[in-house]
Motif scaffolding. Structure first.
Motif, PDB file in Angstrom:
ATOM      1  N   LEU A   1       0.815  -1.212   0.000  1.00 46.73           N
ATOM      2  CA  LEU A   1       0.000   0.000   0.000  1.00 46.73           C
ATOM      3  C   LEU A   1       0.851   1.265   0.000  1.00 46.73           C
ATOM      4  O   LEU A   1       0.386   2.333  -0.392  1.00 46.73           O
ATOM      5  N   LYS A   2       2.092   1.148   0.425  1.00 42.25           N
ATOM      6  CA  LYS A   2       2.981   2.306   0.411  1.00 42.25           C
ATOM      7  C   LYS A   2       3.586   2.521  -0.974  1.00 42.25           C
ATOM      8  O   LYS A   2       4.137   3.568  -1.261  1.00 42.25           O
ATOM      9  N   ASP A   3       3.475   1.508  -1.840  1.00 42.47           N
ATOM     10  CA  ASP A   3       3.951   1.588  -3.218  1.00 42.47           C
ATOM     11  C   ASP A   3       2.836   2.223  -4.063  1.00 42.47           C
ATOM     12  O   ASP A   3       1.762   1.647  -4.214  1.00 42.47           O
ATOM     13  N   ASP A   4       3.096   3.402  -4.616  1.00 38.57           N
ATOM     14  CA  ASP A   4       2.064   4.143  -5.364  1.00 38.57           C
ATOM     15  C   ASP A   4       1.469   3.344  -6.517  1.00 38.57           C
ATOM     16  O   ASP A   4       0.275   3.394  -6.760  1.00 38.57           O
ATOM     17  N   LYS A   5       2.304   2.613  -7.238  1.00 32.70           N
ATOM     18  CA  LYS A   5       1.805   1.860  -8.396  1.00 32.70           C
ATOM     19  C   LYS A   5       0.863   0.740  -7.952  1.00 32.70           C
ATOM     20  O   LYS A   5      -0.226   0.577  -8.511  1.00 32.70           O
ATOM     21  N   LYS A   6       1.269  -0.034  -6.947  1.00 35.20           N
ATOM     22  CA  LYS A   6       0.425  -1.133  -6.471  1.00 35.20           C
ATOM     23  C   LYS A   6      -0.866  -0.610  -5.853  1.00 35.20           C
ATOM     24  O   LYS A   6      -1.933  -1.190  -6.046  1.00 35.20           O
ATOM     25  N   LEU A   7      -0.761   0.492  -5.133  1.00 34.21           N
ATOM     26  CA  LEU A   7      -1.950   1.102  -4.531  1.00 34.21           C
ATOM     27  C   LEU A   7      -2.896   1.593  -5.622  1.00 34.21           C
ATOM     28  O   LEU A   7      -4.104   1.361  -5.561  1.00 34.21           O
ATOM     29  N   GLY A   8      -2.350   2.233  -6.634  1.00 30.73           N
ATOM     30  CA  GLY A   8      -3.166   2.717  -7.753  1.00 30.73           C
ATOM     31  C   GLY A   8      -3.874   1.573  -8.466  1.00 30.73           C
ATOM     32  O   GLY A   8      -5.051   1.673  -8.829  1.00 30.73           O
ATOM     33  N   ASP A   9      -3.143   0.463  -8.661  1.00 34.64           N
ATOM     34  CA  ASP A   9      -3.742  -0.715  -9.303  1.00 34.64           C
ATOM     35  C   ASP A   9      -4.891  -1.271  -8.469  1.00 34.64           C
ATOM     36  O   ASP A   9      -5.936  -1.649  -9.006  1.00 34.64           O
ATOM     37  N   LEU A  10      -4.703  -1.309  -7.152  1.00 37.03           N
ATOM     38  CA  LEU A  10      -5.750  -1.810  -6.260  1.00 37.03           C
ATOM     39  C   LEU A  10      -6.980  -0.900  -6.292  1.00 37.03           C
ATOM     40  O   LEU A  10      -8.110  -1.385  -6.376  1.00 37.03           O
ATOM     41  N   ILE A  11      -6.757   0.399  -6.266  1.00 39.26           N
ATOM     42  CA  ILE A  11      -7.865   1.360  -6.310  1.00 39.26           C
ATOM     43  C   ILE A  11      -8.658   1.186  -7.613  1.00 39.26           C
ATOM     44  O   ILE A  11      -9.888   1.146  -7.601  1.00 39.26           O
ATOM     45  N   LYS A  12      -7.942   1.044  -8.724  1.00 35.38           N
ATOM     46  CA  LYS A  12      -8.608   0.846 -10.016  1.00 35.38           C
ATOM     47  C   LYS A  12      -9.378  -0.474 -10.036  1.00 35.38           C
ATOM     48  O   LYS A  12     -10.497  -0.541 -10.561  1.00 35.38           O
ATOM     49  N   LYS A  13      -8.790  -1.521  -9.455  1.00 33.91           N
ATOM     50  CA  LYS A  13      -9.444  -2.837  -9.414  1.00 33.91           C
ATOM     51  C   LYS A  13     -10.751  -2.770  -8.622  1.00 33.91           C
ATOM     52  O   LYS A  13     -11.784  -3.272  -9.059  1.00 33.91           O
ATOM     53  N   VAL A  14     -10.700  -2.134  -7.469  1.00 39.02           N
ATOM     54  CA  VAL A  14     -11.892  -2.018  -6.621  1.00 39.02           C
ATOM     55  C   VAL A  14     -12.949  -1.148  -7.304  1.00 39.02           C
ATOM     56  O   VAL A  14     -14.124  -1.512  -7.347  1.00 39.02           O
ATOM     57  N   SER A  15     -12.531  -0.013  -7.866  1.00 36.92           N
ATOM     58  CA  SER A  15     -13.507   0.871  -8.501  1.00 36.92           C
ATOM     59  C   SER A  15     -14.150   0.201  -9.711  1.00 36.92           C
ATOM     60  O   SER A  15     -15.348   0.356  -9.955  1.00 36.92           O
ATOM     61  N   LYS A  16     -13.372  -0.580 -10.454  1.00 38.92           N
ATOM     62  CA  LYS A  16     -13.928  -1.299 -11.609  1.00 38.92           C
ATOM     63  C   LYS A  16     -14.929  -2.358 -11.154  1.00 38.92           C
ATOM     64  O   LYS A  16     -16.015  -2.490 -11.724  1.00 38.92           O
ATOM     65  N   ALA A  17     -14.577  -3.107 -10.106  1.00 35.45           N
ATOM     66  CA  ALA A  17     -15.467  -4.149  -9.588  1.00 35.45           C
ATOM     67  C   ALA A  17     -16.769  -3.548  -9.064  1.00 35.45           C
ATOM     68  O   ALA A  17     -17.846  -4.101  -9.269  1.00 35.45           O
ATOM     69  N   VAL A  18     -16.658  -2.418  -8.405  1.00 36.87           N
ATOM     70  CA  VAL A  18     -17.826  -1.758  -7.826  1.00 36.87           C
ATOM     71  C   VAL A  18     -18.647  -1.074  -8.920  1.00 36.87           C
ATOM     72  O   VAL A  18     -19.847  -0.886  -8.772  1.00 36.87           O
ATOM     73  N   GLY A  19     -18.001  -0.725 -10.017  1.00 33.03           N
ATOM     74  CA  GLY A  19     -18.708  -0.071 -11.112  1.00 33.03           C
ATOM     75  C   GLY A  19     -18.720   1.435 -11.008  1.00 33.03           C
ATOM     76  O   GLY A  19     -19.610   2.099 -11.522  1.00 33.03           O
ATOM     77  N   VAL A  20     -17.702   1.986 -10.333  1.00 34.77           N
ATOM     78  CA  VAL A  20     -17.589   3.438 -10.178  1.00 34.77           C
ATOM     79  C   VAL A  20     -16.337   3.896 -10.910  1.00 34.77           C
ATOM     80  O   VAL A  20     -15.241   3.395 -10.650  1.00 34.77           O
ATOM     81  N   LYS A  21     -16.505   4.822 -11.839  1.00 33.01           N
ATOM     82  CA  LYS A  21     -15.349   5.337 -12.569  1.00 33.01           C
ATOM     83  C   LYS A  21     -14.725   6.476 -11.774  1.00 33.01           C
ATOM     84  O   LYS A  21     -15.425   7.370 -11.319  1.00 33.01           O
ATOM     85  N   LEU A  22     -13.409   6.406 -11.616  1.00 34.51           N
ATOM     86  CA  LEU A  22     -12.686   7.448 -10.883  1.00 34.51           C
ATOM     87  C   LEU A  22     -11.754   8.184 -11.831  1.00 34.51           C
ATOM     88  O   LEU A  22     -11.073   7.559 -12.650  1.00 34.51           O
TER      89      LEU A  22
END
Length: 79
Positions: free
Chosen positions: A41-62
């Motif tokens: 989570l302290k790694d910006d790239k991995k955190l960004g990937d996780l945020i995108k994964k969750v937002s895609k699964a939830v169906g919310v575009k960020l």
């Protein structure tokens, strides 16, 4: 005096469920982050990937600005 445990998570779930077609539980969202460590989570790239994964699964575009804001909030919580 009881703890105010989970107030933030219930607010978060309400927001997610309001915008999503599916009703989510926190365990569903946590399962998306399976295998992610605090170090990740302290790694910006991995955190960004996780945020995108969750937002895609939830169906919310960020937007990039919103993703950046979420990253900042996560870093503040971890520090």
């Amino acid at each position: 005096m009881g703890k105010k445990k989970g107030k933030g998570t219930s607010d978060l779930l309400k927001k997610i469920n309001k915008k999503s077609k599916k009703k989510w539980k926190m365990s569903d969202i946590k399962s998306l982050a399976k295998g992610i460590t605090k170090k990740d989570l302290k790694d910006d790239k991995k955190l960004g990937d996780l945020i995108k994964k969750v937002s895609k699964a939830v169906g919310v575009k960020l937007s990039d600005k919103q993703i950046s804001s979420v990253k900042k909030q996560v870093h503040e919580k971890l520090d």
